[in-house]
Design an enzyme around this catalytic site. Sequence first.
Site, PDB file in Angstrom:
ATOM      1  N   CYS A  80     -29.479   5.452   4.680  1.00 45.19           N
ATOM      2  CA  CYS A  80     -30.362   4.978   5.750  1.00 45.19           C
ATOM      3  C   CYS A  80     -31.712   5.712   5.767  1.00 45.19           C
ATOM      4  O   CYS A  80     -32.533   5.492   4.889  1.00 45.19           O
ATOM      5  CB  CYS A  80     -29.641   5.071   7.093  1.00 45.19           C
ATOM      6  SG  CYS A  80     -30.454   4.080   8.358  1.00 45.19           S
ATOM      7  N   HIS A 168     -24.617   2.043   6.362  1.00 45.23           N
ATOM      8  CA  HIS A 168     -23.864   3.282   6.645  1.00 45.23           C
ATOM      9  C   HIS A 168     -22.435   3.188   6.096  1.00 45.23           C
ATOM     10  O   HIS A 168     -21.581   2.570   6.722  1.00 45.23           O
ATOM     11  CB  HIS A 168     -23.803   3.522   8.158  1.00 45.23           C
ATOM     12  CG  HIS A 168     -25.122   3.914   8.726  1.00 45.23           C
ATOM     13  ND1 HIS A 168     -25.523   5.222   8.820  1.00 45.23           N
ATOM     14  CD2 HIS A 168     -26.152   3.172   9.197  1.00 45.23           C
ATOM     15  CE1 HIS A 168     -26.737   5.277   9.334  1.00 45.23           C
ATOM     16  NE2 HIS A 168     -27.147   4.046   9.572  1.00 45.23           N
ATOM     17  N   GLU A 170     -20.261   5.396   6.131  1.00 38.54           N
ATOM     18  CA  GLU A 170     -19.358   6.286   6.867  1.00 38.54           C
ATOM     19  C   GLU A 170     -18.690   5.628   8.061  1.00 38.54           C
ATOM     20  O   GLU A 170     -17.684   6.132   8.548  1.00 38.54           O
ATOM     21  CB  GLU A 170     -20.114   7.551   7.311  1.00 38.54           C
ATOM     22  CG  GLU A 170     -21.231   7.352   8.343  1.00 38.54           C
ATOM     23  CD  GLU A 170     -22.585   6.976   7.734  1.00 38.54           C
ATOM     24  OE1 GLU A 170     -22.593   6.446   6.597  1.00 38.54           O
ATOM     25  OE2 GLU A 170     -23.618   7.171   8.377  1.00 38.54           O
ATOM     26  N   SER A 222      -3.383  28.881  24.100  1.00 38.64           N
ATOM     27  CA  SER A 222      -3.660  28.068  25.291  1.00 38.64           C
ATOM     28  C   SER A 222      -2.615  26.978  25.475  1.00 38.64           C
ATOM     29  O   SER A 222      -2.610  26.281  26.473  1.00 38.64           O
ATOM     30  CB  SER A 222      -5.023  27.405  25.127  1.00 38.64           C
ATOM     31  OG  SER A 222      -4.944  26.427  24.105  1.00 38.64           O
ATOM     32  N   GLY A 224      -2.677  24.549  23.445  1.00 40.29           N
ATOM     33  CA  GLY A 224      -3.328  23.431  22.754  1.00 40.29           C
ATOM     34  C   GLY A 224      -3.135  23.513  21.248  1.00 40.29           C
ATOM     35  O   GLY A 224      -2.589  24.488  20.719  1.00 40.29           O
ATOM     36  N   ASP A 226      -5.397  23.646  18.699  1.00 33.94           N
ATOM     37  CA  ASP A 226      -6.217  24.535  17.870  1.00 33.94           C
ATOM     38  C   ASP A 226      -5.693  25.973  17.880  1.00 33.94           C
ATOM     39  O   ASP A 226      -5.500  26.571  16.818  1.00 33.94           O
ATOM     40  CB  ASP A 226      -7.679  24.518  18.344  1.00 33.94           C
ATOM     41  CG  ASP A 226      -8.266  23.121  18.274  1.00 33.94           C
ATOM     42  OD1 ASP A 226      -7.679  22.271  17.583  1.00 33.94           O
ATOM     43  OD2 ASP A 226      -9.297  22.876  18.920  1.00 33.94           O
TER      44      ASP A 226
END
Length: 511
Positions: A80, A168, A170, A222, A224, A226
């Site tokens: 682009c 694009h 992607e 936590s 979570g 990650d």
Amino acid sequence: MQHNNVLILDFGSQYTQLIARRVRELNIYCEIHPYNKIPKNLEIYKAVILSGSPNSVRGEAVLHPDLKHIRGKKPLLAVCYGAQYLAHFSGGEVAPSNTREYGRANLSYIKEKEDFFYNIYTGSQVWMSHSDTIKHLPENGVLLASTEDVENAAFKIEGEQTYAIQFHPEVYHSKDGKQLLENFLVQIAKVEQDWTPQSFVEETVENLQEKLGNDRVVLGLSGGVDSSVAAMLLHKAIGKNLYCIFVNNGLLRKNEYQDVLDQYQHMGLNVKGVDASARFLDALAGLSDPEEKRKAIGRVFIEVFDDEAHEISDVKWLAQGTIYPDVIESVSATGGPSATIKSHHNVGGLPDFMKLKIVEPLKALFKDEVRRVGASMDMDKNLLGRHPFPGPGLAIRILGDITAEKVRILQEVDAVFIGNLKKWNLYDSVWQAGAILLPVNSVGVMGDERTYEKCVALRAVESTDGMTADWVNLPYEFLQKTSNEIINKVKGVNRVVYDISSKPPATIEWE
Ligand code: XMP
């Protein structure tokens, strides 16, 4: 171990991270760097991709990288704005488009079916998003593809491994976008596909062992995805030298503290649970401003964590579950910092008094990759598939001031909602869900009694990264049953509403 590496130069396109994700999906490692901060060690990159941009090559704010060490020397794919940039500064012509060039288009002409367009056929749908168009190709430019409205939809530069596309690849709407990236990176640039969750785990564990030696590391879990995956990687690398701390701030979901703590212990982690609910509730007493609540929680968390970290003798490192989107330096089209919407959007530093070195094993990964890495270490599916949950927890889902009773009510409501999502097999198709306790009472009738009780809102959104989100069209029957169950079971609630706002303009959390 040195991976094949691809450099993505970012011109501020909203899709730059998507390019990186697509490349990673091909099992190829890549990094995003701002267009004006090209890394010095270019020899480690096997190919370069230029992103799109909200800017125009014809405008005042032309983003003008110095490509002299890249162009003609390495395989280069310009997308682009990148394509327009190549055309404009190499003897071609870029002008405003006459027709609208947003959205769906189809390739009507294709050349190079053997390599760049291998396995892609006339008619293939591509996604356009540009208001300038390339009128004339640059010097030595060779046309490779057109659509009905865009003649110069793809070109290459004769004598170089330089390719340019106006669409694009992607975005998912470019149906063969991934194939095109593969053609460029694998067929043309000969980049090896050597980046897999398993190779990441092996390599990271090895690096961590080398970096940390016999040092002790402390990590705040936590519940979570990650922090859990980060802990597991460190656990594999240094075993008992990893000290995990899991703090109950009293604002977690119902039973979550005990359930998650059990799960961590089951995983073999060296984890200490610290129930500091009372300390958090004390600090929150009387606060109703969302940012003040966040600050109070952040402050108490650091105090509690620091007290606990001091209990571990001779600790040298603090591990964090930071992921790639948190560290990518963003290119701002206007040059200024973006406005603070909510304080968590600023990546905070380490308070001085903690004086620990930082280790961030997930710093190169996108969220979906963190999950894949977790799965490759056989981590529990329920843990890896958990919805994101904000650090300040239910405090930002109780609008206004917080009391133990309000936390109890919201925990009960949330437990019914989330429990039902699981029961109906809807949990995994929702990106994030939760309940919000509103600061209003409304009139109801139960039996022959008039009631004047709390109203709760249910929120369920679909999203990929939390930056934009839409509400989920949950089945009416599900909503009906869930609402009934909440009102019947949770004392103090007589009304349930469903939030049907998208982000933007709303946010996911109400505070
Ligand atoms: P918003 O409300 O900004 O939320 O649309 C986007 C994502 O961020 C989470 N969120 C937070 N996470 N501390 C956190 O750790 C916070 O203060 C916070 N506020 C919002 C939110 O749950 C959603 O996933």
